[in-house]
Each structure stands twice: as C-alpha cells, then as structure tokens.
Scaffold this motif. Structure first.
Motif, PDB file in Angstrom:
ATOM      1  N   ILE B  71       0.831  -1.202   0.000  1.00  0.00           N
ATOM      2  CA  ILE B  71       0.000   0.000   0.000  1.00  0.00           C
ATOM      3  C   ILE B  71       0.866   1.252   0.000  1.00  0.00           C
ATOM      4  O   ILE B  71       0.641   2.205  -0.748  1.00  0.00           O
ATOM      5  CB  ILE B  71      -0.954  -0.007   1.212  1.00  0.00           C
ATOM      6  CG1 ILE B  71      -2.047  -1.056   0.975  1.00  0.00           C
ATOM      7  CG2 ILE B  71      -1.569   1.367   1.430  1.00  0.00           C
ATOM      8  CD1 ILE B  71      -3.025  -1.181   2.116  1.00  0.00           C
ATOM      9  N   ILE B  72       1.886   1.230   0.851  1.00  0.00           N
ATOM     10  CA  ILE B  72       2.778   2.392   0.920  1.00  0.00           C
ATOM     11  C   ILE B  72       3.432   2.633  -0.437  1.00  0.00           C
ATOM     12  O   ILE B  72       3.490   3.767  -0.920  1.00  0.00           O
ATOM     13  CB  ILE B  72       3.843   2.192   2.031  1.00  0.00           C
ATOM     14  CG1 ILE B  72       3.163   2.282   3.398  1.00  0.00           C
ATOM     15  CG2 ILE B  72       4.962   3.225   1.909  1.00  0.00           C
ATOM     16  CD1 ILE B  72       4.084   2.036   4.576  1.00  0.00           C
ATOM     17  N   ASP B  73       3.880   1.541  -1.066  1.00  0.00           N
ATOM     18  CA  ASP B  73       4.486   1.681  -2.393  1.00  0.00           C
ATOM     19  C   ASP B  73       3.490   2.298  -3.373  1.00  0.00           C
ATOM     20  O   ASP B  73       3.813   3.218  -4.111  1.00  0.00           O
ATOM     21  CB  ASP B  73       4.947   0.310  -2.908  1.00  0.00           C
ATOM     22  CG  ASP B  73       6.195  -0.161  -2.170  1.00  0.00           C
ATOM     23  OD1 ASP B  73       6.746   0.635  -1.378  1.00  0.00           O
ATOM     24  OD2 ASP B  73       6.607  -1.312  -2.377  1.00  0.00           O
ATOM     25  N   ASP B  74       2.274   1.760  -3.367  1.00  0.00           N
ATOM     26  CA  ASP B  74       1.224   2.278  -4.255  1.00  0.00           C
ATOM     27  C   ASP B  74       1.052   3.778  -4.067  1.00  0.00           C
ATOM     28  O   ASP B  74       1.058   4.554  -5.024  1.00  0.00           O
ATOM     29  CB  ASP B  74      -0.123   1.613  -3.937  1.00  0.00           C
ATOM     30  CG  ASP B  74      -0.262   0.278  -4.641  1.00  0.00           C
ATOM     31  OD1 ASP B  74       0.767  -0.232  -5.127  1.00  0.00           O
ATOM     32  OD2 ASP B  74      -1.388  -0.242  -4.690  1.00  0.00           O
ATOM     33  N   VAL B  75       0.888   4.138  -2.817  1.00  0.00           N
ATOM     34  CA  VAL B  75       0.637   5.550  -2.509  1.00  0.00           C
ATOM     35  C   VAL B  75       1.792   6.419  -2.993  1.00  0.00           C
ATOM     36  O   VAL B  75       1.584   7.471  -3.616  1.00  0.00           O
ATOM     37  CB  VAL B  75       0.407   5.732  -1.005  1.00  0.00           C
ATOM     38  CG1 VAL B  75       0.440   7.222  -0.631  1.00  0.00           C
ATOM     39  CG2 VAL B  75      -0.924   5.114  -0.598  1.00  0.00           C
ATOM     40  N   ARG B  88      -5.170   9.738  -0.468  1.00  0.00           N
ATOM     41  CA  ARG B  88      -5.187   8.491  -1.225  1.00  0.00           C
ATOM     42  C   ARG B  88      -5.036   7.285  -0.282  1.00  0.00           C
ATOM     43  O   ARG B  88      -5.707   6.263  -0.436  1.00  0.00           O
ATOM     44  CB  ARG B  88      -4.035   8.511  -2.231  1.00  0.00           C
ATOM     45  CG  ARG B  88      -4.342   7.699  -3.465  1.00  0.00           C
ATOM     46  CD  ARG B  88      -3.626   8.256  -4.668  1.00  0.00           C
ATOM     47  NE  ARG B  88      -2.197   8.244  -4.489  1.00  0.00           N
ATOM     48  CZ  ARG B  88      -1.386   9.257  -4.797  1.00  0.00           C
ATOM     49  NH1 ARG B  88      -1.859  10.371  -5.315  1.00  0.00           N
ATOM     50  NH2 ARG B  88      -0.102   9.154  -4.591  1.00  0.00           N
ATOM     51  N   LEU B  89      -4.155   7.424   0.685  1.00  0.00           N
ATOM     52  CA  LEU B  89      -3.953   6.357   1.668  1.00  0.00           C
ATOM     53  C   LEU B  89      -5.260   6.014   2.372  1.00  0.00           C
ATOM     54  O   LEU B  89      -5.664   4.857   2.477  1.00  0.00           O
ATOM     55  CB  LEU B  89      -2.912   6.791   2.700  1.00  0.00           C
ATOM     56  CG  LEU B  89      -2.695   5.845   3.883  1.00  0.00           C
ATOM     57  CD1 LEU B  89      -2.133   4.516   3.404  1.00  0.00           C
ATOM     58  CD2 LEU B  89      -1.755   6.455   4.905  1.00  0.00           C
ATOM     59  N   LEU B  90      -5.914   7.033   2.843  1.00  0.00           N
ATOM     60  CA  LEU B  90      -7.174   6.832   3.556  1.00  0.00           C
ATOM     61  C   LEU B  90      -8.199   6.134   2.684  1.00  0.00           C
ATOM     62  O   LEU B  90      -8.928   5.241   3.146  1.00  0.00           O
ATOM     63  CB  LEU B  90      -7.717   8.203   3.994  1.00  0.00           C
ATOM     64  CG  LEU B  90      -8.099   8.303   5.462  1.00  0.00           C
ATOM     65  CD1 LEU B  90      -6.913   7.896   6.321  1.00  0.00           C
ATOM     66  CD2 LEU B  90      -8.544   9.699   5.810  1.00  0.00           C
ATOM     67  N   ALA B  91      -8.251   6.527   1.433  1.00  0.00           N
ATOM     68  CA  ALA B  91      -9.218   5.929   0.509  1.00  0.00           C
ATOM     69  C   ALA B  91      -8.947   4.437   0.330  1.00  0.00           C
ATOM     70  O   ALA B  91      -9.830   3.587   0.496  1.00  0.00           O
ATOM     71  CB  ALA B  91      -9.155   6.639  -0.834  1.00  0.00           C
ATOM     72  N   LEU B  92      -7.682   4.114   0.039  1.00  0.00           N
ATOM     73  CA  LEU B  92      -7.299   2.721  -0.172  1.00  0.00           C
ATOM     74  C   LEU B  92      -7.671   1.858   1.030  1.00  0.00           C
ATOM     75  O   LEU B  92      -8.248   0.778   0.917  1.00  0.00           O
ATOM     76  CB  LEU B  92      -5.781   2.623  -0.361  1.00  0.00           C
ATOM     77  CG  LEU B  92      -5.245   2.749  -1.779  1.00  0.00           C
ATOM     78  CD1 LEU B  92      -3.728   2.770  -1.750  1.00  0.00           C
ATOM     79  CD2 LEU B  92      -5.747   1.574  -2.617  1.00  0.00           C
ATOM     80  N   VAL B  93      -7.337   2.419   2.160  1.00  0.00           N
ATOM     81  CA  VAL B  93      -7.359   1.649   3.393  1.00  0.00           C
ATOM     82  C   VAL B  93      -8.781   1.444   3.915  1.00  0.00           C
ATOM     83  O   VAL B  93      -9.143   0.367   4.399  1.00  0.00           O
ATOM     84  CB  VAL B  93      -6.407   2.394   4.361  1.00  0.00           C
ATOM     85  CG1 VAL B  93      -7.083   2.854   5.604  1.00  0.00           C
ATOM     86  CG2 VAL B  93      -5.169   1.559   4.588  1.00  0.00           C
ATOM     87  N   ALA B 123       3.206   0.206  13.660  1.00  0.00           N
ATOM     88  CA  ALA B 123       4.368   1.099  13.675  1.00  0.00           C
ATOM     89  C   ALA B 123       4.660   1.603  12.267  1.00  0.00           C
ATOM     90  O   ALA B 123       4.860   2.803  12.048  1.00  0.00           O
ATOM     91  CB  ALA B 123       5.578   0.364  14.246  1.00  0.00           C
ATOM     92  N   GLN B 124       4.656   0.703  11.290  1.00  0.00           N
ATOM     93  CA  GLN B 124       4.923   1.101   9.901  1.00  0.00           C
ATOM     94  C   GLN B 124       3.939   2.152   9.440  1.00  0.00           C
ATOM     95  O   GLN B 124       4.308   3.148   8.798  1.00  0.00           O
ATOM     96  CB  GLN B 124       4.805  -0.113   8.976  1.00  0.00           C
ATOM     97  CG  GLN B 124       5.982  -1.051   9.036  1.00  0.00           C
ATOM     98  CD  GLN B 124       5.779  -2.237   8.094  1.00  0.00           C
ATOM     99  OE1 GLN B 124       4.666  -2.490   7.643  1.00  0.00           O
ATOM    100  NE2 GLN B 124       6.853  -2.957   7.819  1.00  0.00           N
ATOM    101  N   ARG B 125       2.690   1.930   9.763  1.00  0.00           N
ATOM    102  CA  ARG B 125       1.658   2.840   9.286  1.00  0.00           C
ATOM    103  C   ARG B 125       1.755   4.199   9.948  1.00  0.00           C
ATOM    104  O   ARG B 125       1.670   5.247   9.291  1.00  0.00           O
ATOM    105  CB  ARG B 125       0.280   2.229   9.545  1.00  0.00           C
ATOM    106  CG  ARG B 125       0.019   1.061   8.625  1.00  0.00           C
ATOM    107  CD  ARG B 125      -1.232   0.342   9.038  1.00  0.00           C
ATOM    108  NE  ARG B 125      -1.594  -0.670   8.044  1.00  0.00           N
ATOM    109  CZ  ARG B 125      -2.685  -1.414   8.118  1.00  0.00           C
ATOM    110  NH1 ARG B 125      -3.511  -1.270   9.133  1.00  0.00           N
ATOM    111  NH2 ARG B 125      -2.950  -2.298   7.176  1.00  0.00           N
ATOM    112  N   VAL B 126       1.892   4.169  11.263  1.00  0.00           N
ATOM    113  CA  VAL B 126       1.991   5.442  11.986  1.00  0.00           C
ATOM    114  C   VAL B 126       3.224   6.205  11.494  1.00  0.00           C
ATOM    115  O   VAL B 126       3.163   7.409  11.241  1.00  0.00           O
ATOM    116  CB  VAL B 126       2.037   5.205  13.514  1.00  0.00           C
ATOM    117  CG1 VAL B 126       2.395   6.487  14.250  1.00  0.00           C
ATOM    118  CG2 VAL B 126       0.695   4.670  13.998  1.00  0.00           C
ATOM    119  N   ASP B 127       4.333   5.476  11.320  1.00  0.00           N
ATOM    120  CA  ASP B 127       5.550   6.132  10.843  1.00  0.00           C
ATOM    121  C   ASP B 127       5.334   6.754   9.457  1.00  0.00           C
ATOM    122  O   ASP B 127       5.787   7.872   9.185  1.00  0.00           O
ATOM    123  CB  ASP B 127       6.714   5.131  10.769  1.00  0.00           C
ATOM    124  CG  ASP B 127       7.203   4.746  12.159  1.00  0.00           C
ATOM    125  OD1 ASP B 127       6.742   5.367  13.144  1.00  0.00           O
ATOM    126  OD2 ASP B 127       8.038   3.833  12.256  1.00  0.00           O
TER     127      ASP B 127
END
Lengths: 189, 189, 189, 189
Positions: B71-75, B88-93, B123-127
């Motif tokens: 997801i991070i890569d996509d974003v 965009r992150l919020l939408a995907l998720v 942790a990954q997401r918050v970071d």
DNA sequence: CATGAATGAGGCTTCATTCAT
DNA sequence: CATGAATGAAGCCTCATTCAT
C-alpha cells in the motif's frame, strides 16, 4: 469466592459473565469457564440458560445497560456545558478501555448476537454525542457526522490501547491533554 | 474448487490463509479448514508447515507485506503532495476494510504471534503517516501525535464499517467527503 | 462387550488400563483405545482423567499396589520361614509373568512417569527380598547384594518367559524345581 | 555428518539403523529419524527398503552378527579355560549394556520381527554358555539349565542397569567382583 | 436445582507409506 | 537414485451440549 453460596441465580451467572466479557471479551462468556469461576458445574449453567448463546445474550443485555446507559446518566448527572460533558465522557470511556480490555474484543466480533448488541450500543453512544454537539450549536446533520468521527476516534484509541499501548500517552495528564485536543477538534468550527 | 490442481506449494497455502485471515480473522487460519478449502488433506499442510503456528506466522508475514508495504508503495508511486498522498492512503485503506472484514479481528487479537505482527504493521503505518505530515510542514513530535490520532480514526472507522455500516456513508462519494474532512482536520493548524 | 453398562467410573478405566498394561505394556495405556475397549467415547475418558498422562499415572499407581504390595501381603499372610516365603514369592511372581507379558515392557520403558513407578516397585521388591534374607541370617549388606541378584534373576527370567518361553521349563513341576535351585543358590553360604 | 556423501547405499542405512537400535531400541529404527540422521529424505529410504519392517529386519540381521557372533569369536580368540572365558563373556556383555542402552528395549519387544531375532540371539548365547559349562565338566542337561539361569541373570542385570542403575555397583572394580560371584555361583557344584 | 457422566464435532500433530517426477 | 508432495490412520485434546438421577 462463592464457596459459601449454595444456590446460584441466573443473575449470578450474568454478573460473572459480564466480568468475563470485560476482562477477555465475548469468547470468554462460555458456560465452562464461568461455571469454574463460580465453583459450579456446567450442567448447572444449562439449568439457568438454554445454551451458551442464551447466556451470552443475557450478558450483552446487561452490558448495554451498564456500559452505556449508566455512563450517560453519570455524565448528565454532573451537569455542565455540552462541551464539558463531552470531555467527561471521553475521560470515562478511555479509562474504561484500559481497565476493561475485553471491550475491544466485543466491538469487533463476528457472532451476530454480539454484533447486534454492539449496534445498539453504538447507536446510543453516537446519538448521545450527537445530542451534545447539537447542544453545542451544530445543526443535526453536522452533529451526526462529527459524532461518528468522535466515536471512530474513541474506538480506534481503544484498539491502540489494547495492542500498542506504548504508542499512546502513558500518564493521566497526557491522556487528558489528548482528550482535550480531540474535543477541541470536534467542536471547532 | 481446485479439484484439478494436483500439487500445492507452501505459497498456495499462504495465499489461502491470507484469504481466511481477511475473511474471518486469525482464528480461521488453521490447518484443517484451509486444507479443506484447498481440497487437500491436513497431512499435506504439515508437509509445508511444521505447525499451525508456523502457517499463521507465514500468513501474517505476507499480511504485513500486502497490507502495508504494498500500500505504501502504491501511494508513493503515484506521487503528489503529502496531503494528496494522505487522502489516497485513507481511501485505499478504508475501502480495503469493507472488503476484508477479518482485518479488524486481526487488530484486536490475544495471540502473541498476531499481536506482534499487528505491532509491526501499526508502527509502519503510523511512521508513514508521520512522515507525510512532516512533509506537510509539521515538526517531528506534532507529526507523530497527529499520526497516532489519524491511525486511531482509521481503525475506529474500520471497526464501525465492520459492525455498524449503516452509520457510515454508503456512497463512494460520501465516503470521499468524509475522508477529506478527516484529512483537513488532521492537517489544520 | 460392555454394551449393557451405561455408566463408567474412573475405577473402571483404571481397571481396563491395568489390563492393557498387563497385556501390551505402557504404550497401550491410551485414552482412545481404552475407550474403544470399554465401549465408551474418548470424551468420556477426559471426564475422568485430565490427560493421557493422568490416566497412565493412575494405572501405574494401581500396578504398584497389585504388583507388589498385594503380593507381599499374600506372601507374609501365609507365614512360614523366610526361605519358605522366598520360594513362595518366586512362584507367584514367575507365574504372573507368563500371564502378563506386558509387565516386561513396563520394566524397560523410556517414559519418566513409567520409570519412576518401576523404580518404586523395584525398590520395594528388593527391600522385601533383602528383609527375608536378613531373616534367614545374612547381614544387611550381604542381604542387599543377594537381593539385587535375586531380582535380576527374576527380571531376566520374566524376559525369557516373554520372548523365548521354549527355553524355560514348561511344566509347573519343572518350574518349581528351577525356583528351588534359585532359592538354594541365593541362600547358600 | 555425511553432508558430503551424495549417494547412500543400503549398507549406510543399516549402519545408521544399528546405531539407533543400540541407542534407543527397535522403535527408533524408523525411516524418518534415520533419514534425518543421514541427511537424506524418507523417500530415499523407501528406495533401498520396501518398508520400515524390511529395514528393521536388515538391521536386526546385522545385530545378530555383531551382537553375538563377534562377541563369541572375541571370547574364543583369547583362549583360556572355560571358566575364564565365561568371566570374560560376562564382562564384555554387561559393559555393552551400559554403553548400548537400547539393547534392553530390543530384548523385550512385542514386534514379532524383533522377537524372532531375539530368539536367535538368545539361543546362540545360551548354547555358547552351555558349551562352556560342559567344558567345565557339567553334563549336558545340567549345563543347559545353568546356562539359562546365567542368561536370565545377565538380562535382569541389564534391565536393572537401564532402569535403576543406582541399585547396582558403580565402579568397574565392584562390577567385576559381582561378575566373579555370578561365575562362582554358576560353576559351584 | 444441580451434578456427574457421556457424546461428538472439530482441530492439532505424527508417521509410515505412496507416488509422480 | 532420490526428492518433494501428499495421504490417511491413529492418537491427543477442548468444549458445547445432553441427559439420567
């Protein structure tokens, strides 16, 4: 405990079940472990309740009352402005999350019985928050939208508290500050 | 299904396991039901994985990848400003939450194996969110604080989507509006 | 068999377990096969015993009693000189070996639970024989040494009986003669 | 070990199997653990041996040779009087018991394949001892009877060594003394 | 009212064996 | 020659449920 009690009522089972729910979530509301906690036998539970599902229903019914109605009463009883009440609500509810880790397991459960209880509770809570926000001057639809966000934030907060507590403020003081931030954000125009 | 497939790889098992995880949570990631789903025998599963725990670990490892890294890569791949990426992150998720109800069960699970995977993901997401907020001009500590709130809001939103979807906007359009509100709130000074 | 019996006690299980132990050794003392032998279900066994290990322990406890304590009582009850008792002991014990081939498997088993039961039984038996030899006029250390030899001879005899019975006397008469030879040898000065 | 060996022969399997037999008894002579010990796969074993039983048979065949025939050759090679040879035999054999604890599990095993190998070995050993006793001047039937007793004592001793070693002499010196006692007893008139 | 006993479904795990490649 | 994959029987264990007493 309860070693002296010879006869148990259905109510005793519900009380013990609520305890299990708060501590370890809906899966822990099962005949066997609660019988053990009460010093009774499984068969005894099946006298008071037709099935595990019936027991769980009774426990969730009680949960709806104590987890929400009582809290709402508390918050209202002390009076104050809508914003002050909102803050008090948040404080009560986030602290409860920490002492009752099972709640979060209740909020996210597959069992239809649990889900329908959660729906009732959620509706009550969102409605209550929406009412406070209307009291603070927002129109109905805006109040509703913000109430949903508030509730989402609360639930997410509970989740994080249950799984990654170290990401959250550890002192009461810091928690109060975070809550104030949330309230400010929610009531900002 | 899969009646034609004669040979299965460990990877096939992980894929099926991820499916079960997304649909019904970590408890569903078990050797026997997945064997049944694949049209294989449990013994076969034990060829690829030493135990149920090993399978679950493999599935969670993959979950960490697809649920976050991908997801991070996509974003990031699509570029844009930090605020645009956040949206965009919020939408995907949030969309993923609706199609994968099991995720929410993963987020609140007792098993230490699951919890530690959840911690990594959180942790990954918050970071990642914190990095975006720093990119939007916030200092490190403010960014971190807001990232936690953002994640709490996301998780709570997912929870609500899984249990009381009718309280949430039902059209894609309305969901996007809500997301924009969240992003605005998060990036407001 | 046992089709008529509706209710089983833990004692019934132990009895059936002792049977399995005597016939096929400790490995045969398992919940499922004994359940089958009793015409019951495994779940029933788990009502009476927390685990297979618990059942095995109960069976071994009973074995200690019937295999040793009861025999010692029998031998003593009939009175007579120490040498006469020694001869009676040998007779009892070698006959039991033939009817209970599983015993020998018990004597040489890896499981620590079994080994510790075997140690208790061995100590009791060696002590008992040593006491008889002291009664026959030997000093403590000589009695102990000869008791160990006597027990070794018994165990070896049991072993041979279980594996190569044709090397041993087949008539009761010839067995008695061999036993007398052993007793004479043991009590010779 | 054997990491470098690319091709294994049936003989390699038998050697590894004999090792397992000596260390942990017939149950350890199984395809899976031996494959692991050899760094091979199960399938490989099934190329060399049709079944676990076939492997076990091959291993036992080798055991018959090394455990008995070789020992008898050793004892005879060094010459000496029959009584001296008897003593040497006992020494060899009781020491072997201590270094090869699996032997005792072999002597008392249910599996017909194992039992028939044990019968061959027992017959060879008893016959050898009987021959030595005849050489020492006993007539055939007396020699046979005493040989059986001698073998019973040896087997029992091995058993005790395996289960309750603390009941037996711990120094080499004391063991030799006990062996001399046994030989004296056996050859006493 | 409650217990003790039993059932049966479901999941875990091991291991000898089979077999296509 | 050997591997990797799969099977199936057997045993372990848990737990909701049932039921005679």
């Amino acid at each position: 405990m309860n070693v002296l009690r010879t006869r148990l009522t259905a109510d005793d089972w519900v009380t013990a079940g609520l305890d299990a729910l708060a501590r370890a979530g809906p899966d822990a509301v099962a005949i066997e472990p609660i019988a053990a906690a009460l010093g009774a036998t499984k068969g005894s539970g099946y006298w008071h309740f037709a099935s595990r599902a019936t027991l769980l229903e009774a426990v969730l019914e009680r949960w709806i009352a104590v987890a929400t109605v009582n809290i709402i009463d508390d918050v209202n009883a002390q009076g104050g402005s809508p914003v002050a009440r909102l803050e008090r609500l948040l404080a009560l509810v986030t602290d409860a999350t920490i002492t009752h880790p099972g709640v979060i397991l209740t909020l996210s459960h597959q069992d239809p019985i649990v889900r329908s209880a959660v729906q009732v509770v959620t509706a009550q809570r969102v409605d209550f928050v929406a009412a406070l926000l209307r009291g603070a001057g927002f129109n109905a639809s805006e109040a509703e939208r913000r109430a949903v966000l508030a509730y989402a934030a609360y639930v997410g907060y509970a989740q994080l508290a249950a799984t990654v507590p170290d990401k959250l403020p550890s002192t009461k003081r810091a928690r109060r500050a975070l809550q104030r931030t949330m309230v400010n954000t929610l009531t900002a125009r």
